[in-house]
Scaffold this motif. Sequence first.
Motif, PDB file in Angstrom:
ATOM      1  N   ASP A  58       0.830  -1.131   0.035  1.00 32.40           N
ATOM      2  CA  ASP A  58       0.141  -0.072   0.102  1.00 32.40           C
ATOM      3  C   ASP A  58       0.899   1.222  -0.021  1.00 32.40           C
ATOM      4  N   VAL A  59       0.964   1.916  -1.285  1.00 29.50           N
ATOM      5  CA  VAL A  59       1.846   3.109  -1.373  1.00 29.50           C
ATOM      6  C   VAL A  59       1.250   4.241  -0.442  1.00 29.50           C
ATOM      7  N   GLN A  60      -0.012   4.379  -0.273  1.00 26.82           N
ATOM      8  CA  GLN A  60      -0.495   5.543   0.529  1.00 26.82           C
ATOM      9  C   GLN A  60      -0.319   5.382   2.048  1.00 26.82           C
ATOM     10  N   SER A  61       0.463   4.018   2.303  1.00 28.44           N
ATOM     11  CA  SER A  61       0.856   4.112   3.924  1.00 28.44           C
ATOM     12  C   SER A  61       2.099   4.800   4.185  1.00 28.44           C
ATOM     13  N   LEU A  62       2.846   5.080   3.279  1.00 29.71           N
ATOM     14  CA  LEU A  62       3.750   5.966   3.272  1.00 29.71           C
ATOM     15  C   LEU A  62       3.558   7.541   3.533  1.00 29.71           C
ATOM     16  N   LEU A  63       2.414   7.922   3.072  1.00 29.79           N
ATOM     17  CA  LEU A  63       2.067   9.209   3.045  1.00 29.79           C
ATOM     18  C   LEU A  63       1.614   9.807   4.205  1.00 29.79           C
ATOM     19  N   PRO A  64       1.668  11.108   4.545  1.00 30.04           N
ATOM     20  CA  PRO A  64       0.968  11.585   5.781  1.00 30.04           C
ATOM     21  C   PRO A  64      -0.430  11.452   6.061  1.00 30.04           C
ATOM     22  N   LYS A  65      -1.173  11.454   7.227  1.00 29.89           N
ATOM     23  CA  LYS A  65      -2.546  11.279   7.201  1.00 29.89           C
ATOM     24  C   LYS A  65      -3.145  12.296   6.802  1.00 29.89           C
ATOM     25  N   ASP A  66      -2.915  13.589   6.758  1.00 31.30           N
ATOM     26  CA  ASP A  66      -3.245  14.701   6.487  1.00 31.30           C
ATOM     27  C   ASP A  66      -2.922  15.019   5.171  1.00 31.30           C
ATOM     28  N   LEU A  67      -3.788  14.836   3.987  1.00 32.51           N
ATOM     29  CA  LEU A  67      -3.477  15.069   2.772  1.00 32.51           C
ATOM     30  C   LEU A  67      -3.897  16.542   2.280  1.00 32.51           C
ATOM     31  N   GLY A  68      -4.705  17.241   3.119  1.00 29.88           N
ATOM     32  CA  GLY A  68      -5.507  18.375   2.977  1.00 29.88           C
ATOM     33  C   GLY A  68      -4.474  19.600   3.227  1.00 29.88           C
ATOM     34  N   ARG A  69      -3.306  19.566   3.948  1.00 32.69           N
ATOM     35  CA  ARG A  69      -2.614  20.707   4.129  1.00 32.69           C
ATOM     36  C   ARG A  69      -1.245  20.418   3.500  1.00 32.69           C
ATOM     37  N   TYR A  70      -0.866  21.530   2.743  1.00 30.44           N
ATOM     38  CA  TYR A  70       0.406  21.281   1.878  1.00 30.44           C
ATOM     39  C   TYR A  70       0.641  22.539   1.228  1.00 30.44           C
ATOM     40  N   TYR A  71       2.145  22.524   0.957  1.00 29.03           N
ATOM     41  CA  TYR A  71       2.564  23.621   0.087  1.00 29.03           C
ATOM     42  C   TYR A  71       2.468  23.568  -1.383  1.00 29.03           C
ATOM     43  N   ARG A  72       2.265  24.629  -2.339  1.00 32.39           N
ATOM     44  CA  ARG A  72       2.205  24.203  -3.769  1.00 32.39           C
ATOM     45  C   ARG A  72       2.804  25.139  -4.527  1.00 32.39           C
ATOM     46  N   TYR A  73       3.852  24.870  -5.449  1.00 29.96           N
ATOM     47  CA  TYR A  73       4.757  25.873  -6.257  1.00 29.96           C
ATOM     48  C   TYR A  73       5.060  25.103  -7.402  1.00 29.96           C
ATOM     49  N   ASN A  74       5.443  25.761  -8.525  1.00 24.21           N
ATOM     50  CA  ASN A  74       6.164  25.273  -9.772  1.00 24.21           C
ATOM     51  C   ASN A  74       7.605  25.455  -9.318  1.00 24.21           C
ATOM     52  N   GLY A  75       8.290  23.987  -9.951  1.00 25.86           N
ATOM     53  CA  GLY A  75       9.602  24.115  -9.701  1.00 25.86           C
ATOM     54  C   GLY A  75      10.195  23.042 -10.815  1.00 25.86           C
ATOM     55  N   SER A  76      11.131  22.231 -10.433  1.00 27.32           N
ATOM     56  CA  SER A  76      11.781  21.349 -11.235  1.00 27.32           C
ATOM     57  C   SER A  76      12.108  20.001 -10.840  1.00 27.32           C
ATOM     58  N   LEU A  77      12.557  19.178 -11.663  1.00 26.55           N
ATOM     59  CA  LEU A  77      13.156  17.960 -11.190  1.00 26.55           C
ATOM     60  C   LEU A  77      14.707  18.292 -10.048  1.00 26.55           C
ATOM     61  N   THR A  78      14.722  17.576  -9.060  1.00 31.06           N
ATOM     62  CA  THR A  78      15.923  17.918  -8.202  1.00 31.06           C
ATOM     63  C   THR A  78      17.077  17.413  -8.718  1.00 31.06           C
ATOM     64  N   THR A  79      16.999  16.640  -9.754  1.00 33.69           N
ATOM     65  CA  THR A  79      18.312  15.925 -10.484  1.00 33.69           C
ATOM     66  C   THR A  79      18.370  16.341 -11.829  1.00 33.69           C
ATOM     67  N   PRO A  80      19.629  16.166 -12.535  1.00 32.74           N
ATOM     68  CA  PRO A  80      19.739  16.483 -13.830  1.00 32.74           C
ATOM     69  C   PRO A  80      18.780  15.324 -14.541  1.00 32.74           C
ATOM     70  N   PRO A  81      18.279  15.903 -15.624  1.00 36.43           N
ATOM     71  CA  PRO A  81      18.430  17.324 -16.250  1.00 36.43           C
ATOM     72  C   PRO A  81      17.691  18.343 -15.859  1.00 36.43           C
ATOM     73  N   CYS A  82      17.018  18.551 -14.459  1.00 31.67           N
ATOM     74  CA  CYS A  82      16.455  19.426 -13.720  1.00 31.67           C
ATOM     75  C   CYS A  82      15.311  20.437 -14.588  1.00 31.67           C
ATOM     76  N   TYR A  83      14.790  19.479 -15.425  1.00 33.30           N
ATOM     77  CA  TYR A  83      13.582  20.315 -16.216  1.00 33.30           C
ATOM     78  C   TYR A  83      12.492  20.906 -15.476  1.00 33.30           C
ATOM     79  N   GLN A  84      12.181  22.198 -15.862  1.00 32.63           N
ATOM     80  CA  GLN A  84      11.303  23.070 -14.917  1.00 32.63           C
ATOM     81  C   GLN A  84       9.843  22.671 -15.282  1.00 32.63           C
ATOM     82  N   SER A  85       9.544  21.329 -14.864  1.00 32.28           N
ATOM     83  CA  SER A  85       8.051  21.157 -15.501  1.00 32.28           C
ATOM     84  C   SER A  85       7.245  20.316 -14.366  1.00 32.28           C
ATOM     85  N   VAL A  86       7.835  20.803 -13.185  1.00 29.76           N
ATOM     86  CA  VAL A  86       6.935  20.179 -11.914  1.00 29.76           C
ATOM     87  C   VAL A  86       5.969  20.941 -11.235  1.00 29.76           C
ATOM     88  N   ILE A  87       4.889  20.287 -11.126  1.00 32.67           N
ATOM     89  CA  ILE A  87       3.936  21.188 -10.150  1.00 32.67           C
ATOM     90  C   ILE A  87       4.274  20.365  -8.510  1.00 32.67           C
TER      91      ILE A  87
END
Length: 362
Positions: free
Chosen positions: A204-233
Amino acid sequence: MDSLGLFILLMLLCSQWTAVPAAEETTWTYTGLMGQSEWPQYFPDCGGTSQSPVDVATTQTKYDPSLIPLTPLGYSQHGNRPFTLYNNGHTAMIELPEWMGLGGLPWLFSAVQMHLHWGSGGPSHGGGEHTINGLSADAELHVVHYNSELYPNMSAAMTQRDGLAVLGILIVTGEETNPAFNNILNYLSRIRHADQKVLIPAFDVQSLLPKDLGRYYRYNGSLTTPPCYQSVIWTLFHERVQISKAQLLKMETILYSSKAEDRDQMLLQDNYRVTQPLNHRVVFASFSAESGKELSSGEVTAIVIGVMCGCVGLAVIIRFIVKTIRMKEPEKVKEQKQDMALNSTSAAEREKSPLPSLQTEP
């Protein structure tokens, strides 16, 4: 002479082409000659203005009421087919089936893989990529998805601005073991070296997640490894998940970034990128500052103990007051009875005493 000049020119061009290897063939690392500071030289996007990870300054986030809780789709319905756990020389990665997905975003996103980032110094020494108010977690889990509503596959989506959606889960250490993470950690010894793979039981992959999925931060960014494409929500959860110190130690010390046949064996450690400039990007929050205040277990314990002590203290005070009142009431009654007795005695004495005789004039 012209032929010689042309030959020299061709040789110079060839030397320029071969001086910098192609990005696809470049073996990057987190430190050293091909470390983070050198990434932009070989992967131009790594020097972009919308890079990840970032530091989330909570006082500068903007509350967005339109950000609804995320909905994992099929995370817990893993089926009977095993997962593939892979040491790619940079992290431990698990390939996920495409029928797992993510709802709550403007488009439907299908799962691709998840992987971990960690440090080398144990608890409180960093290892997570994103930071909150400058503080790093001990490790970080990323679950990667691609926009399957607009693009046919991961390769097509990863270069598009709205192509990827990644969940960031900050991991801290405590005393208790997290059984969900043992579904990964218990098999790391089978992929100790780079390029090794192993099939592991699906979970169950969801068991790895926090219980509260309603509180989070959202921004536009990139992959954190090369090639670092700036395509990530990016979605970075406010609630952290906890693993034990022993689990973190296993994560930090069991894998190698080198191949089994390599003479020099190198531990796979500190596989996290440092935070990148925000560059006028806005980090949105799905919760307001007031509702987002989360108390630690220590703070909750202190509050509970404080309330209990307050109640006990109040009870003692009330008991003391009641006892004092009760002690005073008998004394008052006693005094009243004594007064009544004295009054009765005086009246009786007055009744018994003879009246003075009236004297008549002669």
